[in-house]
Motif scaffolding. Structure first.
Motif, PDB file in Angstrom:
ATOM      1  N   THR A  65      -2.847 -22.830 -38.166  1.00 17.01           N
ATOM      2  CA  THR A  65      -1.933 -23.421 -39.137  1.00 17.01           C
ATOM      3  C   THR A  65      -1.207 -22.327 -39.904  1.00 17.01           C
ATOM      4  O   THR A  65      -1.839 -21.470 -40.515  1.00 17.01           O
ATOM      5  CB  THR A  65      -2.708 -24.313 -40.120  1.00 17.01           C
ATOM      6  N   LEU A  66       0.136 -22.378 -39.875  1.00 21.19           N
ATOM      7  CA  LEU A  66       0.922 -21.301 -40.473  1.00 21.19           C
ATOM      8  C   LEU A  66       2.121 -21.868 -41.210  1.00 21.19           C
ATOM      9  O   LEU A  66       2.808 -22.766 -40.729  1.00 21.19           O
ATOM     10  CB  LEU A  66       1.406 -20.355 -39.369  1.00 21.19           C
ATOM     11  N   SER A  67       2.359 -21.322 -42.392  1.00 20.55           N
ATOM     12  CA  SER A  67       3.549 -21.670 -43.157  1.00 20.55           C
ATOM     13  C   SER A  67       3.817 -20.543 -44.135  1.00 20.55           C
ATOM     14  O   SER A  67       2.988 -19.657 -44.307  1.00 20.55           O
ATOM     15  CB  SER A  67       3.339 -22.976 -43.933  1.00 20.55           C
ATOM     16  N   LYS A 556      -6.029 -16.475 -35.269  1.00 22.95           N
ATOM     17  CA  LYS A 556      -6.945 -16.863 -36.350  1.00 22.95           C
ATOM     18  C   LYS A 556      -6.236 -16.574 -37.668  1.00 22.95           C
ATOM     19  O   LYS A 556      -6.331 -15.466 -38.210  1.00 22.95           O
ATOM     20  CB  LYS A 556      -8.269 -16.107 -36.251  1.00 22.95           C
ATOM     21  N   TYR A 557      -5.537 -17.575 -38.166  1.00 25.81           N
ATOM     22  CA  TYR A 557      -4.704 -17.399 -39.354  1.00 25.81           C
ATOM     23  C   TYR A 557      -5.510 -17.624 -40.639  1.00 25.81           C
ATOM     24  O   TYR A 557      -5.246 -18.555 -41.399  1.00 25.81           O
ATOM     25  CB  TYR A 557      -3.508 -18.339 -39.293  1.00 25.81           C
ATOM     26  N   ILE A 558      -6.488 -16.786 -40.861  1.00 29.27           N
ATOM     27  CA  ILE A 558      -7.346 -16.922 -42.033  1.00 29.27           C
ATOM     28  C   ILE A 558      -6.594 -16.428 -43.268  1.00 29.27           C
ATOM     29  O   ILE A 558      -6.120 -15.293 -43.316  1.00 29.27           O
ATOM     30  CB  ILE A 558      -8.646 -16.124 -41.835  1.00 29.27           C
ATOM     31  N   GLY A 559      -6.453 -17.299 -44.256  1.00 29.26           N
ATOM     32  CA  GLY A 559      -5.759 -16.949 -45.485  1.00 29.26           C
ATOM     33  C   GLY A 559      -4.250 -16.932 -45.379  1.00 29.26           C
ATOM     34  O   GLY A 559      -3.561 -16.592 -46.332  1.00 29.26           O
ATOM     35  N   MET A 560      -3.722 -17.337 -44.226  1.00 36.12           N
ATOM     36  CA  MET A 560      -2.274 -17.297 -44.009  1.00 36.12           C
ATOM     37  C   MET A 560      -1.595 -18.537 -44.585  1.00 36.12           C
ATOM     38  O   MET A 560      -2.202 -19.556 -44.811  1.00 36.12           O
ATOM     39  CB  MET A 560      -1.971 -17.196 -42.524  1.00 36.12           C
TER      40      MET A 560
END
Length: 560
Positions: A65-67, A556-560
Motif C-alpha cells: 500500500t503506497l500513497s 514491503k512498504y513499511i511506514g510508507m
C-alpha cells in the motif's frame, strides 16, 4: 493487439472449497472500509452469521500500500466519527502549504496564500502513512469479526457456467517451479465462492482488467489515464526537519517541459522525515520516458537538493495512479460484483487525493451489498444501488467538479492550465462539456523523436534504480513462473526495437526490463518488481501482461 487471458493455476487439481457471503479482493483502504461497514450493518441487523472475507496478495496487510500521503479526513470521519479517540495514526497536522514552479536554471516561483491553486490548498487535511492507516483499519476489521488472509494472491475470477455472473475467485497455486512443474512445496489455491465479490485490487488489478475486457463496464467511458508515482522517505538533518515539519510543498515545472503532465511534492510528515514524490503522466509521447530519471533530476534541482543535504533515504516505492476522473470510471457493478477504490477510478487528480474517496466507495458498496444480501438478490439490478448511491454522494460531486481536469492537459500545460482556470468558474465544465480521453500507450511517438536525457547518479541523493529497489524491500521467490509475461516476444525484436527502442527498459521504475548490449531478447528481472503496473499500462503494443506472483512476493512498504 489485445492480450489474451492467462491461466495462472494448474488444471485438474483438487481444490479446497471455501464458501463465504462476501469476498473482498484487496486489503487497501477501500476494501477494508467496505468490510468494516458491511460487518457493522450485518451485526446491527442481527445477521451476525454472515461471513466477510478479505484476501490480500501482500505478505502482511499494508506491505503493498503506497500513497503520498496527505489525507482528507472526510472519509475516515464518516467510517469512524471517533477516529481520533480510537488512535487513528496521524503523522502530522498541516501548518502551511504552497505551490512552487521550478525553473530549469535553479530558481523558482512560490505561490502561497490566495496565489496557491485552490486544489492544492490543504487546510484541514492531515499527513499519514497509508501503510499504517491500513494496518490500523485491518485491526478494526478483525475486532468485529472480519476474516483477513494476507499472502493470498487471487489468480482467477470464477463465473457461473455459461454466464457472466461472478460467483467468487480462485487463489493462486504456490510451489510451482519456473518450468511449470510442481515442487515438493506445491499447494493448490482455494476456490472461494461468494454471493458478492468486491474488487479492491488497486490500479490495473489483474482480475478487474480481465473483467473490463470481458464485460461492457467501460462502454461509453473514456479510457483510463494513468501516472506513475515515485516516492522516497528521507531522514533529514534536525534543521531541515524543524523547518519542514507540517509543511506541504507541491511543485510543477522542471524537469518536465510544457507539453508534459506531472508534478511533485515534499511533505514534512515527521520531525526528521520528509516524504518526497514525483508523478509523471504516462501519456507522455517520449518513448524513452523514465519516471525514475525525472524524479532524480527533480531532486537535483537546488530547491529540492538543499532539503536533502546531510540526509539519507530510507524507503522507496512506485505505484501507478488512475488520473482520468469521472468520465474514466467503469460501471461500478455487475452480476455478483462491484469495483471500489483505485479499481473503480476513485482518485481526484487535481487535488492529488484518493484515500477519502476510496473509503467512501467502500462504504457505499457495503450499503448496497447489505441490501442485496437481505433481499437474497445479488444480481446486477440489485447491486445497481451502489452506482445510484455514488451518483447522489459527495464523492461524485467532488469528482464531477474536476471531470475534465486531466484530459484538458492532453494539449500541453499552457492550454490545459487555461482550460482548468475556465473549469473553475464553470463548475468543472471548462471549454467543452466533455473532453475525450485516450489510452496512454497510444500517445507514444517513434524513438527517433525522443528528447529524454538520463541524470548522473551518485550514492547520496541521486540513487539509481537498483539502489532504490533495495530500499523498497522487494523480493520474490526466484523459482516460480514469471509474473511479467511478454505475449509475443517477436514483437519486441521485430518491431519494438526499431519503432520505439524497447521503451520497457526506460519506463519501468524498478529495472525489471533490460536489453543488454548485443542481446536479441529482453532480460526480465521479475524479482525487482514493485507491482506498480507501469509496464502493463504503457507498453505500446499491449504486449506485456502483469499477473500476480506467488503469495508474499513484492515490496514491503513499511511506514510508507
Amino acid at each position: 493487439m489485445k492480450p489474451t487471458k492467462i491461466s495462472l493455476n494448474a488444471p485438474d487439481v483438487e481444490r479446497e472449497e471455501l464458501p463465504v457471503d462476501v469476498c473482498i479482493v484487496g486489503a487497501g483502504p477501500a476494501g477494508l472500509s467496505c468490510a468494516i461497514h458491511l460487518s457493522r450493518l450485518l451485526k446491527e441487523s442481527g445477521d451476525e452469521e454472515r461471513t466477510v472475507l478479505v484476501l490480500d496478495k501482500a505478505e502482511e496487510v499494508g506491505h503493498h500500500t503506497l500513497s503520498g500521503a496527505v489525507m482528507n479526513p472526510k472519509g475516515i470521519a464518516e467510517l469512524f466519527p471517533d477516529y481520533k479517540a480510537r488512535g487513528f495514526p496521524i503523522q502530522s497536522e498541516i501548518r502551511e502549504d504552497w505551490a512552487e514552479m521550478l525553473k530549469p536554471g535553479g530558481g523558482s516561483t512560490k505561490l502561497k496564500g490566495i496565489l496557491c491553486p485552490p486544489p492544492l490548498r490543504n487546510h484541514g487535511n492531515v499527513m499519514v502513512s497509508l501503510n499504517e492507516v491500513v494496518g490500523w483499519l485491518s485491526g478494526q476489521a478483525e475486532e468485529i469479526g472480519v476474516e483477513i488472509y494476507a499472502g493470498f494472491p487471487v489468480a482467477e475470477t470464477r463465473f457461473e457456467e455459461g454466464t457472466d455472473r461472478v460467483i467468487g475467485v480462485q487463489t493462486r497455486d504456490s510451489g510451482i517451479a519456473k518450468d511449470g512443474s510442481k515442487k515438493a512445496t506445491f499447494e493448490p489455491g482455494m476456490d472461494v465462492s461468494a454471493e458478492v465479490t468486491v474488487f479492491a485490487e488497486g490500479v490495473r488489478g489483474n482480475l478487474a482488467k480481465n473483467l473490463f475486457r470481458r464485460l461492457d463496464v467501460m462502454d461509453g467511458k473514456n479510457p483510463q489515464t494513468y501516472g506513475t508515482g515515485i516516492k522516497e522517505i528521507w531522514e533529514v538533518t534536525p534543521e531541515i526537519g524543524k523547518e519542514m515539519h507540517g509543511q506541504v510543498m507541491h511543485t510543477g515545472g522542471y524537469p518536465l517541459d510544457m507539453k508534459s503532465y506531472g508534478g511533485s511534492w515534499v511533505y514534512g510528515f515527521a520531525e526528521n522525515k520528509l516524504s518526497l514524490g514525483f508523478v509523471a503522466g504516462l501519456d507522455h509521447p517520449d518513448a524513452k520516458l523514465d519516471p525514475h530519471a525525472l524524479f532524480v533530476q527533480w531532486k537535483q534541482h537546488p530547491k529540492i537538493a538543499r532539503l536533502l543535504e546531510g540526509g539519507k533515504p530510507i524507503n522507496y516505492g512506485a505505484k501507478c495512479v488512475p488520473e482520468g476522473g469521472y468520465f474514466s470510471q467503469p460501471r461500478l457493478y455487475g452480476d455478483g460484483f462491484v469495483f471500489v477504490g483505485d479499481t473503480g477510478g476513485f482518485l481526484n487528480a487535481a487535488t492529488l487525493k484518493g484515500i477519502h474517496l476510496a473509503i467512501k466507495s467502500g462504504m457505499l458498496a457495503a450499503e448496497a451489498i447489505f441490501a442485496a444480501l437481505k433481499k437474497g438478490d445479488s444480481s446486477m439490478a440489485s447491486l445497481k444501488g451502489y452506482q445510484d448511491a455514488y451518483e447522489a454522494s459527495w464523492a461524485k460531486e467532488e469528482l464531477w467538479k474536476y471531470r475534465n481536469y486531466r484530459q484538458a492537459f492532453a494539449g500541453g500545460m499552457v492550454k490545459g492550465g487555461l482550460d482548468f482556470a475556465f473549469q473553475m468558474v464553470t463548475g468543472g465544465r471548462g471549454l467543452v462539456a466533455r473532453r475525450p480521453g485516450h489510452s496512454d500507450h497510444e500517445t507514444m511517438a517513434p524513438v527517433s523523436k525522443s528528447k529524454m536525457t538520463k541524470p548522473k547518479f551518485d550514492d547520496k541523493a541521486s540513487m539509481d534504480k537498483l539502489t532504490d529497489v533495495y530500499l523498497s524491500g522487494a523480493i520474490h521467490e526466484e523459482d516460480q513462473p514469471a509474473h511479467l509475461l511478454v505475449n509475443d516476444p517477436s514483437i519486441c525484436t521485430d518491431r519494438c526495437t526499431k519503432e520505439y527502442g524497447n521503451p520497457c527498459q526506460h519506463f519501468c521504475p524498478a529495472a525489471v526490463y533490460e536489453w543488454p548490449e548485443g542481446s536479441e531478447a529482453v532480460l526480465i528481472n521479475a524479482s525487482n518488481c514493485v507491482h506498480c503496473k507501469t509496464c502493463d499500462i504503457m507498453d505500446p503494443y499491449e504486449n506485456i501482461e502483469w499477473v500476480v506472483p506467488e503469495g508474499g512476493g513484492g515490496p514491503k512498504y513499511i511506514g510508507m
